[in-house]
Design an enzyme around this catalytic site. Structure first.
Site, PDB file in Angstrom:
ATOM      1  N   CYS A 116       0.899  -1.950  -0.044  1.00 13.81           N
ATOM      2  CA  CYS A 116       0.110   0.189  -0.004  1.00 13.81           C
ATOM      3  C   CYS A 116       1.112   1.102  -0.077  1.00 13.81           C
ATOM      4  O   CYS A 116       0.570   2.801   0.019  1.00 13.81           O
ATOM      5  CB  CYS A 116      -0.857   0.257   1.047  1.00 13.81           C
ATOM      6  SG  CYS A 116      -1.415  -0.954   0.527  1.00 13.81           S
ATOM      7  N   HIS A 256      -3.645   7.833   3.160  1.00 13.19           N
ATOM      8  CA  HIS A 256      -4.039   5.874   2.463  1.00 13.19           C
ATOM      9  C   HIS A 256      -5.447   5.742   2.957  1.00 13.19           C
ATOM     10  O   HIS A 256      -5.269   5.759   4.350  1.00 13.19           O
ATOM     11  CB  HIS A 256      -2.943   4.884   2.687  1.00 13.19           C
ATOM     12  CG  HIS A 256      -3.086   3.642   2.079  1.00 13.19           C
ATOM     13  ND1 HIS A 256      -3.857   2.961   1.224  1.00 13.19           N
ATOM     14  CD2 HIS A 256      -3.065   2.648   3.106  1.00 13.19           C
ATOM     15  CE1 HIS A 256      -3.917   1.719   1.193  1.00 13.19           C
ATOM     16  NE2 HIS A 256      -3.483   1.849   2.224  1.00 13.19           N
ATOM     17  N   ASN A 286     -10.006   0.478  -0.123  1.00  8.51           N
ATOM     18  CA  ASN A 286      -8.426   0.404  -0.172  1.00  8.51           C
ATOM     19  C   ASN A 286      -8.730  -0.226  -1.333  1.00  8.51           C
ATOM     20  O   ASN A 286      -8.373  -1.948  -1.886  1.00  8.51           O
ATOM     21  CB  ASN A 286      -8.395  -0.315   0.920  1.00  8.51           C
ATOM     22  CG  ASN A 286      -6.577  -0.622   1.545  1.00  8.51           C
ATOM     23  OD1 ASN A 286      -6.443   0.404   0.231  1.00  8.51           O
ATOM     24  ND2 ASN A 286      -5.313  -1.307   2.277  1.00  8.51           N
TER      25      ASN A 286
END
Length: 332
Positions: A116, A256, A286
């Site tokens: 990520c 994020h 996500n």
């Protein structure tokens, strides 16, 4: 000599049409909308349903969106950096295919994988190339088809992830805008807590690994959450202190989109009110490498030249970090 900084000068995005809502997930696994929303902040996510299309399809679409918005000649692009955890195939690099498909015939290209944090690390890399003076235009794409590595019978992971892509163009700036500072970190302790066990050189694919579902993402949610909350908040606070920034100086936190509670914890540590925090997790979930560029694309209309932005991420590995930049343009 005038100091050259590297700045984002354009953005583009793509998300698939298919919407996987919490209500649909209720019919697939033992969960419900209230449980998902209260723990993650996610209401829906986009899924690339076409089995013949991979991450490259979305990356190409995001790049083409950027190109069409700016009138950029793809032949002027020097480098295409592909931030992804879900390449089309282990070999050859997805970024190389994407560069060719968008007409960036003078560019070299490669993939960058840091879970990520891939896009954040990629932005650091793109910045270094531009500030070196060797390359003028770097196209950085963050894209992931997370649905290709998710077990939709595992409620610990299937509620979290979605598919999508975002792209940014990084160019030289002589006004002191763009990249200002970064703090990037990693710690191999995370290897056990968030991983795809099989498919690599350590455990190659076999009938057994497929049967054991070892090609899907597995995570120890509580442990990852604990590290993510402290990691993302720590670096965001540190980069503010190092640059003598107060909460009044920050225009936007670009965090994020893994979990709304992690986003809130980071904003609280920075003493930012929610009006200064970019959030679209409720719409996309996500998207791993795509979260940060999708935020920049969604909020582009609200960004003004000179705005102070803190980009922050946390991912498997563990990998995490924060980048401080000054936004380089106001959209016309």
């Amino acid at each position: 000599m005038t100091k050259i900084t590297a700045a984002i000068t354009a953005v583009g995005k793509y998300v698939p049409d298919f919407v996987l809502s919490n209500q649909v997930l209720e019919t697939m696994v033992d969960t419900n909308d209230e449980w998902i929303t209260s723990r993650t902040g996610i209401k829906e996510r986009r899924i690339l349903k076409d089995k013949d299309k991979g991450t490259s399809f979305m990356a190409i679409k995001a790049a083409q969106d950027l190109i069409s918005k700016t009138g950029l000649d793809p032949k002027e692009i020097d480098l295409v950096l592909m931030a992804t955890t879900t390449p089309d195939m282990p070999v050859a690099a997805t970024g190389v295919f994407v560069a060719t498909q968008i007409g960036a015939t003078n560019a070299f290209a490669y993939d960058l994988q840091a879970a990520c944090s891939s896009f954040l690390y990629g932005l650091s890399t793109a910045t270094s190339y531009v500030e070196s003076g060797r390359y003028k235009k770097v196209l950085l794409i963050g894209a992931d088809k997370m649905s290709s590595i998710i077990d939709y019978t595992d409620r610990a992971t299937c509620i979290i992830f979605g598919d999508g892509a975002g792209a940014v163009l990084v160019e030289a700036n002589t006004e002191g805008l763009g990249f200002q500072d970064e703090i990037l970190k990693s710690d191999g302790i995370g290897r056990e807590f968030l991983k795809i066990e099989a498919g690599g050189s350590l455990l190659p694919p076999s009938e057994e690994t497929v049967k054991n579902k070892q090609h899907y993402v597995h995570q120890d949610g509580k442990t990852v959450f604990k590290y993510a909350v402290s990691g993302m908040a720590d670096v965001s606070e540190q980069i503010m202190k190092r640059n003598n920034l107060t909460h009044d100086d920050i225009n936007w936190l670009v965090p994020h989109q893994a979990n709304k509670r992690i986003i809130d914890a980071t904003a609280n540590r920075m003493d930012l009110n929610e009006e200064k925090v970019m959030v679209n997790i409720h719409r996309y979930g996500n998207t791993t490498s795509a979260t940060l560029p999708l935020l920049l694309a969604d909020f582009e209309d609200q960004l003004k030249k000179g705005d102070n932005l803190i980009l922050a991420s946390f991912g498997g590995g563990f990998t995490w970090g924060a980048i401080y930049l000054k936004w380089a343009y106001t959209k016309k």
